[in-house]
Design a protein around this motif. Structure first.
Motif, mmCIF file in Angstrom:
data_model
loop_
_atom_site.group_PDB
_atom_site.id
_atom_site.type_symbol
_atom_site.label_atom_id
_atom_site.label_comp_id
_atom_site.label_asym_id
_atom_site.label_seq_id
_atom_site.Cartn_x
_atom_site.Cartn_y
_atom_site.Cartn_z
ATOM 1 N N GLY A 23 59.643 -10.229 -43.754
ATOM 2 C CA GLY A 23 59.807 -8.797 -43.935
ATOM 3 C C GLY A 23 60.447 -8.149 -42.728
ATOM 4 O O GLY A 23 60.882 -8.819 -41.786
ATOM 5 N N GLN A 24 60.490 -6.831 -42.753
ATOM 6 C CA GLN A 24 61.070 -6.050 -41.656
ATOM 7 C C GLN A 24 59.936 -5.381 -40.877
ATOM 8 O O GLN A 24 59.031 -4.795 -41.471
ATOM 9 N N TYR A 25 60.008 -5.455 -39.548
ATOM 10 C CA TYR A 25 58.926 -4.932 -38.716
ATOM 11 C C TYR A 25 59.481 -4.082 -37.583
ATOM 12 O O TYR A 25 60.522 -4.404 -37.000
ATOM 13 N N GLU A 26 58.722 -3.010 -37.307
ATOM 14 C CA GLU A 26 58.997 -2.171 -36.152
ATOM 15 C C GLU A 26 57.803 -2.291 -35.211
ATOM 16 O O GLU A 26 56.684 -1.965 -35.592
ATOM 17 N N ARG A 60 62.982 -3.716 -33.471
ATOM 18 C CA ARG A 60 62.933 -4.009 -34.899
ATOM 19 C C ARG A 60 63.350 -5.449 -35.118
ATOM 20 O O ARG A 60 64.423 -5.854 -34.657
ATOM 21 N N VAL A 61 62.494 -6.190 -35.780
ATOM 22 C CA VAL A 61 62.763 -7.609 -35.999
ATOM 23 C C VAL A 61 62.707 -7.912 -37.496
ATOM 24 O O VAL A 61 61.978 -7.267 -38.246
ATOM 25 N N SER A 62 63.515 -8.879 -37.875
ATOM 26 C CA SER A 62 63.540 -9.328 -39.263
ATOM 27 C C SER A 62 62.906 -10.711 -39.318
ATOM 28 O O SER A 62 63.393 -11.649 -38.683
ATOM 29 N N ASP A 107 65.513 -6.576 -29.702
ATOM 30 C CA ASP A 107 65.713 -5.683 -30.834
ATOM 31 C C ASP A 107 66.813 -6.226 -31.750
ATOM 32 O O ASP A 107 67.878 -6.655 -31.292
ATOM 33 N N GLY A 108 66.522 -6.231 -33.069
ATOM 34 C CA GLY A 108 67.497 -6.673 -34.054
ATOM 35 C C GLY A 108 67.530 -8.173 -34.303
ATOM 36 O O GLY A 108 68.355 -8.642 -35.099
ATOM 37 N N ASN A 116 54.562 -1.490 -37.228
ATOM 38 C CA ASN A 116 54.816 -0.551 -38.324
ATOM 39 C C ASN A 116 53.848 0.631 -38.309
ATOM 40 O O ASN A 116 53.343 1.066 -39.358
ATOM 41 N N LYS A 160 62.072 -14.008 -41.321
ATOM 42 C CA LYS A 160 62.605 -14.754 -42.449
ATOM 43 C C LYS A 160 61.621 -15.839 -42.895
ATOM 44 O O LYS A 160 60.944 -16.421 -42.059
ATOM 45 N N ASN A 185 66.429 -11.987 -35.608
ATOM 46 C CA ASN A 185 65.775 -12.653 -36.731
ATOM 47 C C ASN A 185 64.821 -13.700 -36.177
ATOM 48 O O ASN A 185 65.179 -14.453 -35.263
#
Length: 502
Positions: free
Chosen positions: A463-466, A498-500, A403-404, A433, A502, A406
């Motif tokens: 993007g940002q993903y859950e 949740r991952v970011s 979680d968290g 998502n 890049k 990149n």
């Protein structure tokens, strides 16, 4: 200190226990001992302050603390004769040290009018000839005897040495006992299993960076229990009694247990305090004698529906009788991952029961099985607000990526574990998502009593993903989506990371 700490653990409400475990994890005992050390230091400072202001007030505080320690020691199931005088000796040493320090402080305080001043500030009678009759002048060293500064230093040194000797003797006794049991364990040769564990299926362990091993090493296996000091049980002195609602009471020693036809199985066990996505769970290869065979010898009476297992330190667990007499591999375990049980995991004997949380089944250092009824008895945690029977809930966890984190855009590999002990896992799915569920690749489990590893590669743009995961057991029942805390019967909900990208 450990006795008082044990009493504290016994007394705290479940909510406080859960908060401590969630905050400190398996370091909860270290945190408790550190907190107790701070409290003791504060009490010592308070004792000194009040003793300065009112004689014997500080002594009373230390005496009360010594009585509390004695009561705590007397209340522990693992009480030994040498443990009884320890809190009293510590209290006496503390009182003696306090009174000595108060006297020294009084002697060091300056006298109004100078060292040689009298009560009214006048010179001491005799002036320079005060020592003519062989009496020492205050503050003046006498030939052949230590001076005031040296006497104070020797007194401090003597007091410190006395306390150090007492602490050293206590520590030496504990180290000696631990070393003796450790040596016995290291020389213990376990017999081969009459019913060995099935080989781990090909492909059961997924190779993915960050994903933990399928079989948890002993050193990494979680430990949650109420024992601040690991009980030291010598195998040759260990016995297990079967009592209560049985046709025949039985007593079993360690040699007799090892002579039984032993069973070896991979079993995943979990703590009820395991949060969604938590790590208070582990999978190991256990060696032991099926509990159902022992209970069959005792002959439980028809009205019995529970077995109250008791540890050498007094901790108890109430296990449904059915779980110990049906076809599951509930074991009186003596081995873990091919070696004797580690001391902290219950050496020489503990209980392992597939499908139940540890608070109702996994008694370490077990010494008694009392066949009884839920209506008549309760395990340690049930009166403290936890449910009676504690079946493990189907759950799943995302281990990779964390979680968290990149991650780079493109193909992102997700992986983790899922479990439904004594039921087995049919499938694992992920959704991104809040979108549609996508089925992950599920590795073959070792058995329905162990966790399963899974993996799914997803194509993700920046993007940002859950990402959420859910498991479905072999009976077709999916895990519960609604979030629930660990108390009173185990946490539920989908693990979410949740991952970011890049």
């Amino acid at each position: 200190m450990t006795a008082v700490g044990g009493a504290v653990i016994d007394a705290v409400p479940p909510g406080v226990k859960e908060w401590v475990i969630s905050l400190f994890g398996t370091a909860d005992k270290v945190a408790l001992l550190a907190g107790m050390a701070l409290v003791i230091a504060a009490l010592a400072a308070l004792s000194g302050i009040v003793e300065l202001r009112r004689r014997f007030a500080g002594v009373a505080i230390i005496a009360v603390f010594g009585v509390v320690g004695l009561v705590a020691v007397l209340g522990r199931a693992e009480l030994t004769a040498y443990a009884i005088p320890v809190p009293l000796l510590v209290a006496v040493a503390g009182i003696s040290l306090l009174r000595w320090l108060i006297r020294r402080l009084g002697e060091w305080q300056p006298v109004p009018g100078g060292r040689d001043a009298g009560a009214a500030g006048q010179p001491v009678a005799g002036g320079q000839d005060a020592g003519a009759e062989g009496l020492p002048v205050p503050g003046q060293a006498v030939p052949g005897q230590p001076g005031p500064a040296r006497r104070r230093f020797l007194q401090i040194l003597g007091g410190t040495a006395a306390v150090a000797v007492l602490a050293g003797l206590l520590a030496s006794m504990l180290r000696g006992a631990a070393a003796a049991v450790t040596e016995v364990r290291s020389k213990l040769a376990l017999p081969a299993a009459a019913s060995p564990a099935a080989p781990v299926p090909a492909g059961a362990e997924i190779r993915l960076d960050g994903l933990g091993p399928l079989v948890t090493p002993d050193k990494d296996f979680y430990r949650i229990d109420t024992a601040l000091r690991v009980p030291l049980v010598e195998p040759e002195k260990w016995t297990l009694k079967v009592t209560g609602l049985v046709e025949r009471e039985i007593e079993l020693d360690f040699a007799t247990l090892l002579a039984k036809p032993l069973t070896e199985r991979y079993v995943t066990i979990a703590c009820v305090s395991n949060e969604v996505g938590g790590d208070l769970i582990g999978n190991a290869r256990w060696l032991g004698w099926p509990v159902r065979e022992l209970l069959a010898l005792a002959g439980p009476r028809p009205e019995a529906d529970m077995v109250l297992s008791r540890s050498t330190d007094g901790w108890t667990a109430g296990t449904p009788l059915e779980a110990l007499t049906d076809s599951r591999d509930a074991l009186l375990a003596v081995g873990m991952n091919g070696e004797p049980l580690p001391l902290e995991h219950g050496f020489p004997v503990r209980l392992i029961v597939p499908g139940l949380y540890g608070y109702v089944s996994a008694t370490k250092w077990v010494t008694e099985l009392k066949v009884t009824r839920f209506a008549d008895d309760a395990g340690y945690w049930t009166p403290r607000g936890w449910s009676e029977r504690g079946p493990v809930k189907t759950s799943s966890r995302i281990d990779v990526p964390r979680d968290g984190r990149n991650v780079a855009a493109g193909t992102v590999a997700f992986g983790g574990v899922a479990w439904a002990q004594h039921t087995g896992i049919a499938k694992v799915e992920l959704r991104v998502n809040g979108g549609p569920w996508q089925q992950a690749g599920l590795a073959p489990g070792i058995s329905k009593d162990t966790w399963y590893q899974w993996k799914l590669a997803l194509e993700l743009a920046p993007g940002q993903y859950e990402v959420q995961v859910r498991a479905t057991d072999l009976g077709g029942v999916p895990q519960v989506e609604d979030r629930a805390p660990v108390a009173p019967s185990g946490a539920t909900g989908y693990h979410t990371v949740r991952v970011s990208v890049k």
